[in-house]
Design a protein around this motif. Structure first.
Motif, short mmCIF file in Angstrom:
data_model
loop_
_atom_site.label_atom_id
_atom_site.label_comp_id
_atom_site.label_asym_id
_atom_site.label_seq_id
_atom_site.Cartn_x
_atom_site.Cartn_y
_atom_site.Cartn_z
N GLY A 43 -6.35 -8.14 14.56
CA GLY A 43 -6.87 -7.21 15.60
C GLY A 43 -6.45 -5.90 15.20
N CYS A 44 -6.29 -4.54 15.70
CA CYS A 44 -6.15 -3.08 15.27
C CYS A 44 -6.03 -2.72 16.67
N SER A 45 -4.98 -1.99 16.61
CA SER A 45 -4.77 -0.86 17.51
C SER A 45 -5.43 0.66 17.29
N GLN A 46 -5.64 0.81 18.47
CA GLN A 46 -6.64 2.44 18.51
C GLN A 46 -6.06 3.64 18.53
N TRP A 47 -5.41 5.14 17.71
CA TRP A 47 -5.30 5.92 17.44
C TRP A 47 -6.07 6.96 18.53
N PHE A 48 -5.12 7.85 18.91
CA PHE A 48 -6.53 9.45 19.39
C PHE A 48 -5.30 10.57 19.09
N CYS A 49 -5.88 11.73 18.73
CA CYS A 49 -5.35 12.79 18.40
C CYS A 49 -5.51 13.70 19.73
N LYS A 50 -4.66 14.07 20.47
CA LYS A 50 -4.70 14.85 21.09
C LYS A 50 -5.55 16.59 20.88
N HIS A 51 -4.34 16.54 20.06
CA HIS A 51 -4.76 18.25 19.24
C HIS A 51 -5.63 18.44 18.81
N CYS A 52 -6.27 17.00 17.91
CA CYS A 52 -7.91 17.55 16.88
C CYS A 52 -9.05 16.51 17.31
N ASN A 53 -8.54 15.99 18.28
CA ASN A 53 -9.53 14.99 18.36
C ASN A 53 -9.65 13.75 17.38
N HIS A 54 -9.39 13.52 16.70
CA HIS A 54 -9.51 12.08 15.34
C HIS A 54 -8.95 11.13 16.22
N ASP A 55 -9.69 10.24 15.49
CA ASP A 55 -9.55 9.30 15.95
C ASP A 55 -8.67 7.96 14.35
N ASP A 56 -8.74 6.87 15.13
CA ASP A 56 -8.33 6.11 13.91
C ASP A 56 -7.86 4.98 14.07
N ARG A 57 -8.26 3.94 13.88
CA ARG A 57 -7.71 2.52 14.10
C ARG A 57 -7.39 1.52 12.70
N LEU A 58 -6.05 0.80 13.41
CA LEU A 58 -5.10 0.96 12.40
C LEU A 58 -5.04 -1.17 12.41
N PRO A 59 -4.89 -1.94 11.34
CA PRO A 59 -4.58 -2.81 11.69
C PRO A 59 -3.58 -3.96 11.90
N LEU A 60 -3.19 -4.58 12.84
CA LEU A 60 -1.87 -5.18 13.45
C LEU A 60 -0.91 -5.39 12.81
N SER A 61 -0.09 -5.54 12.43
CA SER A 61 1.63 -6.49 12.40
C SER A 61 1.33 -8.26 12.95
N CYS A 62 2.28 -8.74 12.62
CA CYS A 62 2.60 -9.79 12.87
C CYS A 62 3.08 -10.17 13.65
N GLY A 63 4.37 -9.08 13.92
CA GLY A 63 5.65 -9.38 14.72
C GLY A 63 6.70 -10.58 14.18
N HIS A 64 5.97 -11.61 12.98
CA HIS A 64 7.14 -12.11 12.94
C HIS A 64 8.43 -12.18 12.51
N ARG A 65 9.33 -12.64 12.62
CA ARG A 65 10.81 -12.57 12.19
C ARG A 65 11.16 -12.48 10.66
N HIS A 66 10.01 -13.41 10.29
CA HIS A 66 10.61 -13.07 8.75
C HIS A 66 9.26 -12.42 7.85
N CYS A 67 8.99 -12.04 8.11
CA CYS A 67 7.31 -10.78 7.82
C CYS A 67 8.50 -9.55 7.22
N PRO A 68 8.43 -9.12 6.11
CA PRO A 68 9.25 -7.62 5.58
C PRO A 68 8.46 -6.97 5.64
N GLN A 69 7.20 -7.10 6.28
CA GLN A 69 6.41 -5.33 7.06
C GLN A 69 6.59 -5.19 8.38
N CYS A 70 7.87 -6.10 9.20
CA CYS A 70 8.23 -5.77 10.01
C CYS A 70 9.53 -5.98 11.07
N GLN A 71 9.84 -5.66 12.21
CA GLN A 71 11.00 -5.49 12.57
C GLN A 71 11.82 -4.41 11.77
#
Length: 361
Positions: A43-71
């Protein structure tokens, strides 16, 4: 992107052909989570900047405890929570190790074996404390399954508060600054109780006892005083099996990583074929539901009142300032706007299943 995940993604099909029959269900779950981490499949997370109104989408991390990209923040969150349990006494690290001959049990029945290790180690420490002072102790135990070379090597790191509390007398017994328990006596009882636990466990089968060593290893050493001791333990907690920074070469269908020799403290390297390297790391995936960090005695989460009573006693004994009791919260994810460098806020999350439903509609 993680170097390990990159290697797993490139060699996944070949790895399945060679080691697929040795993979547990938990290992397959971990592989699926890591391969889908930050790819958009979660899935994706939606981000918004209140200062310049820039918005962006980022893919979600898996959150698995053995994943080197999480925790990444898990260790710091744990350390923040533990500071409210801090005591002005010496701390000791007790390490309980299983011999080489019992490692096949860790491969075939890891959950049953590791649960037995936790319960036996806890009973040993509690009984030694009762015989010494007759009071209750507090300690935190962490399960590790690998050696410095990343071979299968199950052991428990336990940080123990020096001293004990007698509920009947409402009295604190101060421990010695350089001595906790006799390591050889701990090892003898550890061996006997672990063999009994394996023998009488319905899911475990005890190998030929004649081939088992008569002497097991338990290490007991002082690790610090107060907060430095907790910081020392935090290094043993949620770190991955092998950080990306220690993988130094992935060419010629091999992987070379560095490690520090436990005896000489000299940094060495180990080189393995890529598929064997992947198997070396994935064999340390823990069974689902197995809690690898546990608190006991007056450090347990349900012993808050008892712990505060002990802190008040030590406050008068040592003229010590109690730690501030602040509400502990998990570290929040932060995203900096690429346009104006201000902090962005997360305004929503779109799960993968929701996107599929919207696409089909």
């Amino acid at each position: 992107m993680s170097t390990f995940i990159d290697l797993l993604r490139i060699h996944h099909d070949e790895f399945e052909r060679q080691f697929g029959n040795q993979l547990s269900h938990d290992s397959r779950r971990a592989i699926y989570a890591m391969l889908s981490c930050k790819t958009g499949h979660q899935g994706c997370s939606q981000w918004f900047c209140k200062h310049c109104n820039h918005d962006d989408r980022l893919p979600l991390s898996c959150g698995h405890r053995h994943c080197p990209q999480c925790q990444q923040h898990t260790t710091s969150d744990w350390l923040d929570r533990q500071q409210s349990k801090l005591l002005p006494v010496h701390y000791f690290m007790v390490t309980f190790t299983l011999p080489y001959e019992l490692r096949p049990l860790a491969r075939s029945q890891p959950k049953a074996l590791y649960q037995s290790m936790f319960s036996v180690a806890a009973s040993v420490l509690k009984d030694f404390s009762k015989r010494k002072h007759g009071g209750e102790i507090g300690f935190t135990t962490v399960l590790h399954t690998h050696s410095r070379q990343r071979n299968l090597h199950p052991h428990l790191h336990t940080i123990v508060v020096s001293g004990s509390y007698n509920k009947m007398r409402n009295q604190w017994y101060k421990g010695k600054s350089n001595y906790l328990f006799n390591a050889f006596a701990l090892a003898k009882v550890w061996r006997a109780r672990m063999l009994d636990a394996i023998k009488y466990h319905t899911d475990l089968s005890l190998p030929n006892t004649e081939k088992l060593p008569t002497k097991w290893v338990v290490d007991c050493r002082k690790v610090g005083y107060g907060l430095p001791a907790l910081q020392y333990l935090s290094r043993y907690l949620y770190r991955g099996v092998l950080p990306d920074k220690d993988i130094i070469d992935t060419s010629n269908n091999t992987v070379t990583f560095r490690y520090k020799d436990g005896q000489t403290q000299v940094t060495k390297t180990r080189t393995l074929p890529t598929l064997k390297f992947l198997w070396l790391i994935l064999q340390h995936v823990l069974p689902k539901g197995l809690q690898r960090v546990r608190d006991y005695g007056f450090l347990h989460g349900n012993a808050k009142r008892l712990r505060m009573r002990i802190q008040v006693i030590l406050l008068h004994l040592f003229n010590w300032k109690m730690p501030l009791l602040t509400e502990t919260t998990q570290t929040e994810a932060i995203r900096i706007c690429p346009c104006c460098q201000h902090e962005m806020c997360c305004v929503g999350i779109t799960k993968a299943i929701e996107r599929k439903i919207n696409a089909s509609a």
